[in-house]
Write a protein that holds these residues in place. Structure first.
Motif, mmCIF file in Angstrom:
data_model
loop_
_atom_site.group_PDB
_atom_site.id
_atom_site.type_symbol
_atom_site.label_atom_id
_atom_site.label_comp_id
_atom_site.label_asym_id
_atom_site.label_seq_id
_atom_site.Cartn_x
_atom_site.Cartn_y
_atom_site.Cartn_z
ATOM 1 N N GLY A 46 0.809 -1.212 0.000
ATOM 2 C CA GLY A 46 0.000 0.000 0.000
ATOM 3 C C GLY A 46 0.841 1.259 0.000
ATOM 4 N N ALA A 47 1.987 1.219 0.682
ATOM 5 C CA ALA A 47 2.867 2.389 0.720
ATOM 6 C C ALA A 47 3.440 2.704 -0.653
ATOM 7 C CB ALA A 47 3.995 2.156 1.721
ATOM 8 N N LEU A 48 3.579 1.699 -1.496
ATOM 9 C CA LEU A 48 4.119 1.922 -2.837
ATOM 10 C C LEU A 48 3.080 2.469 -3.807
ATOM 11 C CD1 LEU A 48 6.351 -1.252 -3.310
ATOM 12 C CD2 LEU A 48 7.128 1.120 -3.180
ATOM 13 N N VAL A 49 1.807 2.332 -3.475
ATOM 14 C CA VAL A 49 0.758 2.736 -4.411
ATOM 15 C C VAL A 49 0.809 4.231 -4.692
ATOM 16 C CG1 VAL A 49 -1.743 2.997 -4.677
ATOM 17 C CG2 VAL A 49 -0.782 0.810 -3.932
ATOM 18 N N ALA A 50 0.923 5.056 -3.659
ATOM 19 C CA ALA A 50 0.907 6.509 -3.852
ATOM 20 C C ALA A 50 2.048 6.992 -4.750
ATOM 21 C CB ALA A 50 0.935 7.226 -2.503
ATOM 22 N N VAL A 76 -1.563 15.895 -6.929
ATOM 23 C CA VAL A 76 -2.917 15.663 -6.421
ATOM 24 C C VAL A 76 -3.243 14.173 -6.437
ATOM 25 C CG1 VAL A 76 -5.367 16.056 -6.871
ATOM 26 C CG2 VAL A 76 -3.746 17.948 -7.050
ATOM 27 N N ALA A 77 -2.887 13.502 -7.537
ATOM 28 C CA ALA A 77 -3.179 12.075 -7.643
ATOM 29 C C ALA A 77 -2.422 11.276 -6.589
ATOM 30 C CB ALA A 77 -2.821 11.579 -9.042
ATOM 31 N N GLY A 78 -1.149 11.604 -6.398
ATOM 32 C CA GLY A 78 -0.367 10.890 -5.400
ATOM 33 C C GLY A 78 -0.891 11.102 -3.991
ATOM 34 N N LEU A 79 -1.255 12.353 -3.677
ATOM 35 C CA LEU A 79 -1.792 12.645 -2.346
ATOM 36 C C LEU A 79 -3.150 11.983 -2.145
ATOM 37 C CD1 LEU A 79 -0.824 16.418 -1.959
ATOM 38 C CD2 LEU A 79 0.111 14.468 -0.690
ATOM 39 N N ALA A 80 -3.983 12.001 -3.189
ATOM 40 C CA ALA A 80 -5.297 11.360 -3.080
ATOM 41 C C ALA A 80 -5.153 9.872 -2.808
ATOM 42 C CB ALA A 80 -6.104 11.601 -4.356
ATOM 43 N N ALA A 81 -4.186 9.247 -3.477
ATOM 44 C CA ALA A 81 -3.959 7.823 -3.234
ATOM 45 C C ALA A 81 -3.417 7.586 -1.829
ATOM 46 C CB ALA A 81 -2.993 7.264 -4.275
ATOM 47 N N ALA A 82 -2.559 8.496 -1.369
ATOM 48 C CA ALA A 82 -1.925 8.307 -0.061
ATOM 49 C C ALA A 82 -2.916 8.422 1.087
ATOM 50 C CB ALA A 82 -0.799 9.326 0.124
ATOM 51 N N VAL A 83 -3.919 9.296 0.948
ATOM 52 C CA VAL A 83 -4.849 9.532 2.056
ATOM 53 C C VAL A 83 -6.205 8.889 1.819
ATOM 54 C CG1 VAL A 83 -3.701 11.695 2.631
ATOM 55 C CG2 VAL A 83 -5.684 11.734 1.110
ATOM 56 N N GLY A 84 -6.362 8.152 0.726
ATOM 57 C CA GLY A 84 -7.636 7.491 0.465
ATOM 58 C C GLY A 84 -7.964 6.482 1.551
ATOM 59 N N GLY A 85 -9.167 6.553 2.068
ATOM 60 C CA GLY A 85 -9.551 5.690 3.183
ATOM 61 C C GLY A 85 -9.501 4.213 2.853
ATOM 62 N N LEU A 87 -7.634 2.597 0.622
ATOM 63 C CA LEU A 87 -6.267 2.091 0.530
ATOM 64 C C LEU A 87 -5.642 1.952 1.914
ATOM 65 C CD1 LEU A 87 -3.852 1.213 -1.154
ATOM 66 C CD2 LEU A 87 -3.172 3.614 -1.317
ATOM 67 N N LEU A 88 -5.922 2.907 2.800
ATOM 68 C CA LEU A 88 -5.403 2.794 4.164
ATOM 69 C C LEU A 88 -5.943 1.542 4.848
ATOM 70 C CD1 LEU A 88 -5.652 6.511 5.351
ATOM 71 C CD2 LEU A 88 -3.583 5.242 4.763
ATOM 72 N N GLN A 89 -7.213 1.268 4.631
ATOM 73 C CA GLN A 89 -7.811 0.076 5.236
ATOM 74 C C GLN A 89 -7.198 -1.192 4.656
ATOM 75 O OE1 GLN A 89 -12.134 -0.023 5.286
ATOM 76 N NE2 GLN A 89 -12.129 -2.225 4.974
ATOM 77 N N PRO A 234 -16.902 9.946 0.644
ATOM 78 C CA PRO A 234 -15.617 10.593 0.969
ATOM 79 C C PRO A 234 -14.642 9.690 1.713
ATOM 80 C CG PRO A 234 -17.384 11.440 2.361
ATOM 81 C CD PRO A 234 -18.034 10.621 1.297
ATOM 82 N N TYR A 235 -15.130 8.611 2.312
ATOM 83 C CA TYR A 235 -14.205 7.719 3.014
ATOM 84 C C TYR A 235 -13.209 7.078 2.054
ATOM 85 C CZ TYR A 235 -12.447 3.474 5.197
ATOM 86 O OH TYR A 235 -11.632 2.479 5.646
ATOM 87 N N TYR A 236 -13.669 6.745 0.869
ATOM 88 C CA TYR A 236 -12.838 5.979 -0.048
ATOM 89 C C TYR A 236 -11.829 6.853 -0.780
ATOM 90 C CZ TYR A 236 -16.082 2.180 0.775
ATOM 91 O OH TYR A 236 -16.827 1.204 1.371
ATOM 92 N N LEU A 237 -12.249 7.997 -1.244
ATOM 93 C CA LEU A 237 -11.338 8.866 -1.982
ATOM 94 C C LEU A 237 -11.833 10.298 -1.859
ATOM 95 C CD1 LEU A 237 -8.853 8.965 -3.811
ATOM 96 C CD2 LEU A 237 -10.377 8.797 -5.766
#
Length: 257
Positions: A46-50, A76-85, A87-89, A234-237
């Protein structure tokens, strides 16, 4: 299953793909036979996805093509992936989703390079990464069709189309070893006899109550509504995906093919 893959033995027949258990087996040998080792696979994937998303969007952005700078879209795309709920889950759970997404993104990046220089190494890397993504989560096999379309468009009106035949042959042969390994653990009867397959009905997408060998289940939302949540929840992205998809589609209406 874990006891067998821990010593690098093929697991007994079961219908889940082998990609994630293989990574977990490697983690067990590096970090010990503990749940944390298995979870570390998802965390690292998951850390590599962003950064992979950042690289992907930056690679196709006009800013990257015209200058050596970094595009705002990539950030924006990288940050969105990094904080997407979601992906974190997925990165915290012992599940295959984050790892499969990681392999798929590696495949995308290699495919982009291939469309530009038509070098066999990028096509091979893209195929291998896509095969690993598919053997980690079956659903990523759906990318095979668009990958083949990109391959055809890449060689359309090419100066030396005969090279495409060699690369097409690689498409058929390279995944075979991985397919044979998977087939050794996946008996057709195991898959076709599974309750999720035998009792599956398209109308289940609209249902909330299910009875199967695992028990009685009642869900708050119909299945289709639950899986559609990433479009607008909003939880997901965040920012919301749906408005950005519409804006992006409008912006691409005049983009060159």
């Amino acid at each position: 299953m874990w006891q067998r893959v821990h010593v690098l033995q093929a697991p007994a027949p079961f219908w889940w793909p082998l990609g994630y258990p293989a990574l977990v087996a490697l983690a067990f040998n590096l970090g010990g036979f503990t749940p944390l080792a298995a979870q570390a696979v998802s965390v690292l994937s998951g850390a590599l996805v962003a950064p992979l998303v950042f690289w992907w969007v930056g690679d196709i952005s006009p800013t990257h093509q015209n200058t050596s700078g970094t595009s705002a879209g990539a950030l924006v795309a990288g940050l969105a992936a990094a904080v997407g709920g979601e992906l974190l889950q997925l990165s915290m759970s012992v599940m295959a989703d984050a790892s499969a997404l990681m392999w798929a993104l590696f495949s995308v990046l290699a495919l982009l390079r291939y469309t530009r220089d038509r070098r066999a190494r990028w096509w091979v890397l893209s195929l291998l990464a896509l095969a690993l993504a598919t053997l980690t989560r079956w659903i990523f096999g759906g990318l095979i069709a668009p990958w083949l379309i990109v391959f055809a468009l890449t060689w359309w009106r090419a100066a030396r189309p005969q090279r495409a035949l060699t690369h097409a042959l690689a498409s058929a042969l390279l995944p075979l070893p991985l397919a044979f390994v998977q087939a050794g653990a996946l008996l057709p009867a195991t898959l076709m006899g599974h309750s999720w397959v035998v009792a599956w009905n398209p109308l289940d997408a609209f249902g909330r109550v299910f009875d199967n060998p695992d028990g009685h289940f009642v869900y708050a939302l119909p299945v289709a509504a639950f899986y559609a949540q990433p479009i607008a929840h909003p939880y997901y992205l965040f920012p919301l995906l749906a408005p950005l998809v519409l804006i992006g589609a409008w912006a691409l209406r005049r983009a060159p093919l």
